[in-house]
Every structure is written in structure tokens, then in C-alpha cells.
Design an enzyme around this catalytic site. Structure first.
Site, PDB file in Angstrom:
ATOM      1  N   ASP A  78       0.835  -1.200   0.000  1.00  0.00           N
ATOM      2  CA  ASP A  78       0.000   0.000   0.000  1.00  0.00           C
ATOM      3  C   ASP A  78       0.868   1.248   0.000  1.00  0.00           C
ATOM      4  O   ASP A  78       2.068   1.205   0.290  1.00  0.00           O
ATOM      5  CB  ASP A  78      -0.935   0.004   1.212  1.00  0.00           C
ATOM      6  CG  ASP A  78      -0.166   0.085   2.534  1.00  0.00           C
ATOM      7  OD1 ASP A  78       0.784  -0.714   2.706  1.00  0.00           O
ATOM      8  OD2 ASP A  78      -0.506   0.928   3.386  1.00  0.00           O
ATOM      9  N   GLU A 138      -0.006  -0.811   5.808  1.00  0.00           N
ATOM     10  CA  GLU A 138       1.128  -0.366   6.618  1.00  0.00           C
ATOM     11  C   GLU A 138       1.053   1.126   6.898  1.00  0.00           C
ATOM     12  O   GLU A 138       1.362   1.582   8.004  1.00  0.00           O
ATOM     13  CB  GLU A 138       2.438  -0.708   5.892  1.00  0.00           C
ATOM     14  CG  GLU A 138       3.691  -0.590   6.755  1.00  0.00           C
ATOM     15  CD  GLU A 138       4.289   0.808   6.807  1.00  0.00           C
ATOM     16  OE1 GLU A 138       5.158   1.044   7.665  1.00  0.00           O
ATOM     17  OE2 GLU A 138       3.885   1.675   5.995  1.00  0.00           O
TER      18      GLU A 138
END
Length: 373
Positions: A78, A138
Site C-alpha cells: 500500500d 502499513e
């Protein structure tokens, strides 16, 4: 043979052009899954999406080695928010965008390097089994790593590729971070007719912020107020205001003391202005520190030397998936990827850094294999 510079550049550019902000990782996950599947590898996607709120689970693949030892590499798929597909450019051997979005080298540069590492290890079996873990969420609080069942890993150590700094940079210690959320509740009143009948939640929050020590407090401690939200109109004394802040330090005593001081400033300001306040303090992530003479950092140092890199052991100020793994008893260390000015439209990475990182991860596999011999 390790991947060529052109292969690394082209794969990274392909990945960087895929928008995958946190909670919208599905397309990126499918590309990673498909690449590994085409290598003949079995890819496990865990069932954490419902828990994390992300569009996919974490991805795990295992590449068998000839020996008994197992290590793991980790990168997240991400990015921070983007408004659309990044326009990715390569100029003078530097990869960047047109300035409208982030590049996402944090952490797709690492993802590209690990995908090509997988290809190389499938073609030439390593001495150690290598696990590759690609996490989600994250950037919104290490959510994928926190939800991941760490017992699914057979590794004795994890190398997390997710930091600024040239390859060879090693975050040997990272801070503990505490988050603070305070909700001030005052009394609304017309600001032009009867302001004396109101009690401003915004004034209380502002007094609290003014009383706090913020910014860099010492070489291992920082504090910040990131959000103040309150009020509904300029002619209304605001009855509600929310303050969100954090304190972090590589010293547990210092982060505890700084957090307590910030909470005291909040409580004192509320009392002085006659408003109510509720405060929620949570541990955002736990810090870690590794011994320079321990086996984990000795392996890293040996690999850096093998790759022709300078090993730089530093204390970091950010959190990463390493914080989660270390907290759960699995030794993990964060390594520099080489991206610059992350989380901004000016983010970039030099193609040279991709090649250095590729050399480094191959050297880590060799160093782990040598240690097991």
C-alpha cells in the site's frame, strides 16, 4: 544471475503506475500474486481483510532452500493516498512522477526487488528457505502486520525493506509511539450576542497545545499535535473540539514522561476554561533495539560488505512492520531502500539504488546460507 538494472527499473515503473493507497490494494495484490504464480510458486493470501479494512489480505510465498535455515523479507504493497494512477517518469536515471502524486517507491521499490529476487531464487535454489511477505495497510498503522498470524512464518529473522536511506542503512533501533486523542466539550452560545454564556472547546484545546513541548525534544524523542477539529460556524462559540497528537521516543521512560506531560496540559487547559475533556491514550507501536554484536546485525553487516555497501547502523524515528514482528518475539530489522522525499509529490528514487538494493538482498540470502553452513 541477479536481475539487470533495466529489469528492475521497468518492473518498478510498472508497479508504481498502479494506484494502491491503503484500503485499495486489490489491483496491486493481484499483480504481485500473478507474478509469483507465474514463477510456479504457491501464494497464500490470508483472511485479514475484514479485520484491517483493506482491499486484500497479506500475501506470503515460500521458496524452498537446500538447507534447514529460513529467513524472511517483508515489504508493504500500500501507499499513502493518491488521487489516480501516478504518471511515472524516468529522467537521468531517476524515477519520479509528474508532481501531481506520490511515486509510491515507499514501498514498491522494495516490492519490485523482492519479486525479481523470487525469480532468481526459483532459477537457482538458495542454501536457505526464503519467505516473502507482502503486507497491506502499513501506512495506516501497520494494520496488515498486526493482523498477520506470525506463526505462519518459519523464519528465524525478518528483513523489512521500508526506510529512507541508501541500501546499507540499517535501522537498528526504532521508537515506541503513543497516540493521544482528547475530546473537549464546552457550551455553545451565539458568539456575537451572548459569548459570555458559552465555554469554548477550541480555546481549551488551543491552550493545551500552547502548553505542550512539541517538535524534536532530543535526539531520540519527538512530539506532535497533528489534528485539531472543532466548531461549526464563526458566530457560534464551539462546544466540541478534538485534538489528536502523538509522542515517540527510543527511550521508554522518555515517551512515558512526554505522554504524561501532554495529558497534563490537556487536563489543566480544560479545567482553566471550564470545559469537560475525555482523553484516550494508546500505544501505536512498540520500539525495538538490536545488539550490534548480535547474530541478526552480524548477518546484515556481512551481507553489506559482500554487496560492496557501507553498513550504517542508526536509530530511527519512524515505525514499520519490524516493530510488530519484534514485539511478537520474531527478530526483525528495517533496512534502507533508497527512496527520497517520501509521502510527497517530490518523491523519487535513483535507478542505481534499485540495483544496490537488489545486490543487498541477494547478499543477505548468501550470508544467511553461510551462517547456516
Amino acid at each position: 544471475m541477479p536481475a539487470s538494472v533495466d529489469e528492475l527499473r521497468d518492473l518498478f515503473v510498472r508497479l508504481a503506475r498502479i494506484p494502491s493507497p491503503s484500503r485499495a490494494e486489490r489491483q496491486m495484490a493481484d499483480v504481485v500474486h500473478g507474478y509469483l504464480r507465474d514463477l510456479g510458486l504457491d501464494v497464500l493470501e490470508d483472511d485479514t481483510a475484514a479485520l484491517t479494512g483493506c482491499a486484500s489480505g497479506n500475501l506470503l510465498v515460500r521458496i524452498p532452500g537446500s538447507g534447514a535455515r529460513t529467513i524472511a523479507f517483508c515489504a508493504h504493497i500500500d501507499t499513502v493516498p493518491v488521487d489516480g494512477p501516478p504518471v511515472v517518469l524516468v529522467e537521468n536515471a531517476v524515477v519520479h512522477t509528474d508532481g501531481a502524486t506520490v511515486l509510491g517507491a515507499d514501498d514498491k521499490a522494495a516490492v519490485a526487488v523482492l519479486l525479481l529476487l523470487a525469480r532468481d531464487l526459483v532459477a537457482d535454489q538458495p542454501a536457505v528457505t526464503v519467505e516473502l511477505l507482502f503486507t497491506v495497510g502499513e501506512e495506516i498503522g501497520l494494520r496488515g502486520a498486526e493482523a498477520f498470524a506470525v506463526e505462519a512464518l518459519g523464519a528465524e529473522a525478518v528483513f523489512v525493506l521500508d526506510s529512507e536511506g541508501a541500501p546499507g542503512t540499517v535501522i537498528r533501533s526504532a521508537p515506541t509511539a503513543k497516540s493521544i486523542e482528547a475530546e473537549f466539550r464546552g457550551v455553545a452560545a451565539h458568539a456575537g450576542i451572548e459569548p459570555e454564556h458559552g465555554r469554548s472547546a477550541v480555546v481549551a484545546a488551543a491552550r493545551a497545545v500552547a502548553a505542550m513541548d512539541l517538535g524534536r525534544l532530543d535526539d531520540e524523542t519527538t512530539a506532535n499535535v497533528g489534528i485539531l477539529e472543532g466548531g461549526s460556524a464563526v458566530n457560534i462559540v464551539p462546544e466540541r473540539c478534538v485534538l489528536r497528537a502523538e509522542a515517540r521516543s527510543r527511550d521508554e521512560g522518555k515517551v512515558a514522561a512526554q505522554t504524561a506531560a501532554m495529558v497534563e496540559a490537556i487536563s489543566t487547559a480544560a479545567a482553566a476554561t471550564g470545559v469537560d475533556v475525555s482523553v484516550d491514550v494508546r500505544e501505536h507501536f512498540r520500539g525495538y533495539a538490536h545488539d550490534l554484536d548480535g547474530p541478526l546485525l552480524r548477518t546484515v553487516a556481512a551481507a553489506a560488505a559482500d554487496a560492496g555497501l557501507e553498513a550504517r547502523f542508526i536509530g530511527g524515528g519512524g515505525g514499520s512492520d519490524s516493530n510488530v514482528f519484534n514485539l511478537r518475539g520474531l527478530p526483525a530489522v528495517t533496512l534502507g531502500v533508497g527512496f527520497e522525499r517520501v509521502h510527497s509529490p517530490h518523491e523519487s528514487i535513483r535507478v542505481e539504488r534499485l540495483a544496490q538494493l537488489s545486490d543487498f538482498v541477494h547478499a543477505l540470502v548468501r550470508a544467511a546460507g553461510s551462517a547456516a553452513a
